[in-house]
Write an enzyme that holds these catalytic residues in place. Structure first.
Site, mmCIF file in Angstrom:
data_model
loop_
_atom_site.group_PDB
_atom_site.id
_atom_site.type_symbol
_atom_site.label_atom_id
_atom_site.label_comp_id
_atom_site.label_asym_id
_atom_site.label_seq_id
_atom_site.Cartn_x
_atom_site.Cartn_y
_atom_site.Cartn_z
ATOM 1 N N GLY A 41 9.793 5.292 -2.007
ATOM 2 C CA GLY A 41 10.711 4.560 -1.146
ATOM 3 C C GLY A 41 11.787 3.891 -1.953
ATOM 4 O O GLY A 41 11.784 3.884 -3.179
ATOM 5 N N GLY A 45 14.694 0.406 -1.684
ATOM 6 C CA GLY A 45 15.265 -0.751 -1.019
ATOM 7 C C GLY A 45 16.583 -1.127 -1.644
ATOM 8 O O GLY A 45 17.133 -0.408 -2.479
ATOM 9 N N GLY A 105 15.590 -2.282 -5.445
ATOM 10 C CA GLY A 105 14.729 -1.493 -6.312
ATOM 11 C C GLY A 105 14.110 -0.321 -5.606
ATOM 12 O O GLY A 105 14.380 -0.063 -4.432
ATOM 13 N N ASP A 148 3.877 -7.828 8.341
ATOM 14 C CA ASP A 148 4.215 -6.425 8.605
ATOM 15 C C ASP A 148 2.959 -5.557 8.513
ATOM 16 O O ASP A 148 2.975 -4.488 7.922
ATOM 17 C CB ASP A 148 5.285 -5.945 7.616
ATOM 18 C CG ASP A 148 5.938 -4.633 8.054
ATOM 19 O OD1 ASP A 148 5.690 -4.210 9.204
ATOM 20 O OD2 ASP A 148 6.678 -4.035 7.260
#
Length: 823
Positions: free
Chosen positions: A539, A541, A544, A670
């Site tokens: 992934g 962001g 980073g 989350d």
């Protein structure tokens, strides 16, 4: 800075789609011309989209046969523009006429003399137009064009009368780049497939090299990490990149020349490079740039060496500082650092220079300036700058005072809560949940940079503007939001708004100290980064990336056995901080390391080691070989009741991990199957990678294209009042349990849109038995579904604790195992 931001946005064609002024009138009549007109009432100036003046459109005198292309409607935009979209319409004529262009072509020019025919990625020049005279048909130009002059050229199969009204969409081309020249892109053979790295949409001359044109490197599309893949559907491998092999260049560098519309003051150049070094592709080793203002190249050059990244093979922008050099042309030598070098986008940041007027062609009307008007314009700009400075000063002063007040109020709140905890520490455990609901909670995994706090969502349900105070009273607490509040005040952390959430998280020192296991100081040793081998990117962001890596020798390094063969590399997740991250981001990254290093639970992802002695900063965490729970369950099919018992076992482990976090007063915020990892024998660990993965972008409510809130997992008070507590994590656990028992075959509330999910939270608030609950999964025992419903109770105090949830699931799991054994 403002100019840089505008340039960056401009290069992303998805946001450069503003009408350029045919319908709005910004384009003047004198800038619209045509090859001919059928009558004065169908002249070129009537060819404006959605206008019905004259006879309602531009109509040429006699329509040409197909491919004759003698008739055109021409628009002069006065300056270079990045055009991404066009719209066409037929003739209005008060319902009398029925003339429209079924097909058309587009030609464009940057200087008015050299015209280029637009074509799509596959070489097609014909654009499908209108099917009637009234509807507007919008067509994306893929690739987009950079032009000052644009011509619409109707095409028909036979002689007929056609009429057109048009609009152009895009934005001003602030780079000022009018052409680049470079060697032709080359072809690579990779794993049995041909990868074509040519500039397929270049609009200049193409022989041995490309000259006097623009193409892939200015089309607003950035290549992916894997250069064989593309953001564009249906194209060949390598489409997004222009690439060259070192073997073809004896000098070991590629020379590129960039020509601009006038002398400019250049601050930097951004080059998007591929870095898939496992396939022999790397960022350039050195860039050497020369400048030309008049006729000769200057001897004084700029040299730049990018810092390499030994861990990440991700494609990225490399910024080359140009030192405010004045030039109308730049020539750069990009030196190879491996077998291949690939670029997908190049952009420049500059200010218009105060250039010598002798350099400007005397017959160019765009450079004829009125000195008096110029003085007035400069005076107005100076006044605006002073006003902006005053406004900024006031805003900064208010922010300083606001932070001072927040710190003072937070200290008072901490003192009050400490006194409450001391006073209530001897009370019965049944009262402990009430203490929890007012504690200063912290999120165990600091918020991802894209994650935003709830802000103004309450205003989507107008009655809540009046009822927020009543809601707080019904909960027995001080109201969290009032109609006058600009941003909700959150019970557990600093106020976080959209401007600061991406760079700031808050941490509780007291909570961190509570989390330190006996006999452990939480310090982590530096792991040799050269022993990390990249496998894939999990992934990404804002600050980073998260990578799946193999860590060689980490079991010996930690002096622990993780169940693998001795000496065999261990799969780990490596979270990195970009080298260009600001100070706040670095501090947040180090704070996250500090918190994670103190957490030890079998069902919580563990931080193993760090690499912080040099950039990029890295934290190395456990990674489970079966990936995340969402994808693991999605691939399963229930065969028998023992499989169902296994699902209950997974849910029990999640509840156990959350029970541990609850014991430390941590709030996750989350919790979902996407944020749980699966190992051997269905071992579960709670993590926080879901937000950073594109796969799960659809799970987050979007505002202006950004993923912000996982509303389908959030309690009503979290969405509407901004309250995050253990009870709101319990709500999210109920949804996670529902996901688990449905094998993640569908998204929660899949039949509802995001807006309808928010409206449904309003029904929970009103509590008039109109709220919609997630349905009971097939085969789900009644006690388990009742547990879910209890997790979604309207009043937070009525929801079970994680200790109670864990006990209930353990009982169901044991009962299921006993039933299976009896059979």
């Amino acid at each position: 800075m403002i100019l840089m931001i505008i340039v960056i946005l401009k290069t992303f064609s998805g946001v450069c789609r503003y009408p350029l002024g045919m319908a709005g009138g910004q384009i003047q009549d004198e800038d619209i011309s045509a090859s001919s007109q059928w009558s004065e009432s169908t002249a070129a100036r009537y060819g404006r989209l959605d206008f019905d003046d004259g006879d309602g459109a531009w109509c040429p005198d006699v329509m040409a046969e197909q491919d004759a292309l003698k008739e055109f409607l021409q628009i002069d935009l006065r300056t270079l523009h990045f055009v991404t979209l066009v719209g066409t319409q037929g003739r209005h004529a008060d319902g009398v006429g029925n003339e429209f262009a079924q097909r058309y072509r587009i030609k464009y020019s940057r200087d008015g003399s050299r015209w280029v025919s637009w074509h799509d990625h596959k070489g097609h020049q014909i654009i499908e137009g209108n099917k009637n005279a009234y509807d507007v048909v919008l067509k994306d130009l893929e690739p987009p064009i950079i032009a000052r002059y644009v011509r619409f050229m109707p095409v028909t199969d036979h002689s007929m009368i056609v009429c057109m009204r048009v609009e152009l969409y895009g934005c001003e081309w602030l780079d000022g780049l009018v052409s680049y020249s470079a060697p032709n892109g080359q072809q690579m053979s990779l794993k049995g497939q041909h990868v074509y790295l040519n500039d397929s949409v270049y609009d200049g001359a193409m022989g041995y090299s490309m000259t006097e044109g623009l193409g892939q490197l200015t089309d607003g599309f950035w290549g992916l990490d894997d250069f064989t893949q593309s953001q564009v559907y249906g194209v060949w491998p390598g489409y997004d990149y222009v690439g060259w092999t070192n073997a073809s260049f004896p000098s070991s560098y590629v020379e590129m020349t960039f020509e601009f519309d006038r002398v400019r003051n250049f601050t930097s150049m951004k080059v998007h490079c591929n870095n898939m070094y496992t396939w022999g592709v790397r960022i350039f080793q050195r860039a050497t740039c020369y400048f030309r203002s008049e006729s000769d190249w200057e001897h004084n050059f700029v040299s730049f060496r990018p810092r390499g990244d030994k861990i990440s093979p991700s494609a990225r922008f490399v910024t080359i500082a140009l030192g405010n050099r004045m030039a109308s042309a730049i020539k750069c030598h990009f030196a190879f650092s491996d077998a291949w070098m690939m670029f997908s986008e190049i952009a420049f940041q500059s200010d218009t220079a105060v250039y010598n007027t002798s350099l400007v062609p005397r017959d160019d009307p765009t450079h004829k300036l009125d000195d008096s008007n110029t003085r007035i314009l400069i005076g107005c700009l100076v006044a605006i700058i002073f006003i902006l400075l005053a406004v900024i000063t006031i805003i900064l002063w208010r922010q300083v005072w606001q932070k001072m007040l927040e710190k003072a109020s937070r200290r008072m709140l901490d003192d009050e809560l400490s006194a409450q905890r001391d006073a209530l520490s001897s009370h019965h455990s049944s009262q402990s949940s009430e203490v929890e609901s007012t504690s200063a909670y912290e999120r165990i995994f600091p918020l991802h940079s894209d994650y935003q706090e709830p802000s103004h969502l309450i205003r989507k349900l107008p009655e809540f503007a009046e009822s927020a105070e009543d809601a707080g009273k019904r909960e027995g607490n001080t109201p969290q939001v009032s109609a006058a509040d600009e941003v909700p005040h959150y019970a557990e952390a600093d106020i976080v708004n959209q401007h600061s959430a991406a760079t700031r998280s808050s941490y509780s020192v007291a909570a961190v100290n509570m989390a330190v296991p006996p006999g452990r100081e939480g310090a982590l040793e530096e792991f040799p980064r050269e022993q990390l081998t990249f496998k894939q990117k999990l992934g990404e962001g804002q600050f980073g990336e998260v990578h799946l890596c193999e860590a060689v020798g980490i079991q010996e390094f930690l002096k622990e056995d993780f169940g693998g063969s001795e000496g065999k590399p261990l799969l780990v997740a490596v979270k990195t901080l970009r080298e260009d991250a600001n100070k706040n981001a670095r501090n947040d990254f180090l704070k996250e390391i500090r918190i994670m290093s103190r957490l030890r639970d079998p069902n919580i992802m563990r931080l193993l080691a760090v690499c912080v002695e040099s950039d990029p900063l890295c934290m190395i965490t456990e990674y489970m070989e079966n990936g995340d729970l969402n994808q693991f369950l999605f691939k399963l099919e229930l065969q028998n009741e023992s499989d169902y018992a296994a699902l209950c076992g997974m849910a029990t482990q999640i509840a156990s991990g959350m029970k541990y976090l609850a014991s430390l007063n941590f709030v996750h915020r989350d919790l979902a199957t996407r944020n749980c990892l699966v190992g051997e024998n269905h071992a579960i660990k709670i993590a926080d990678f879901g937000m950073s993965r594109n796969l799960y972008r659809g799970d987050y409510y979007r505002i202006q294209g950004r993923a912000v809130l996982p509303i389908r997992w959030m309690s009503w008070e979290s969405i509407l009042l901004g309250k995050f507590t253990m009870a709101s994590d319990v709500w999210a656990f109920g949804v996670t349990l529902w996901e688990t028992l449905t094998l993640c075959k569908e998204q929660p509330y899949s039949q509802l849109s995001d807006e309808q999910v928010i409206e449904n939270t309003g029904e929970f608030f009103r509590d008039q038995a109109k709220q919609i609950y997630l349905p009971q999964p097939a085969g789900c025992p009644d006690p388990i579904y009742r547990l879910m419903l209890n997790c979604w109770r309207r009043n937070a105090k009525d929801r079970p604790t994680f200790q109670e949830i864990h006990n209930s699931l353990q009982e169901c799991q044991e009962k299921g195992q006993d039933d299976n054994a009896a059979k």
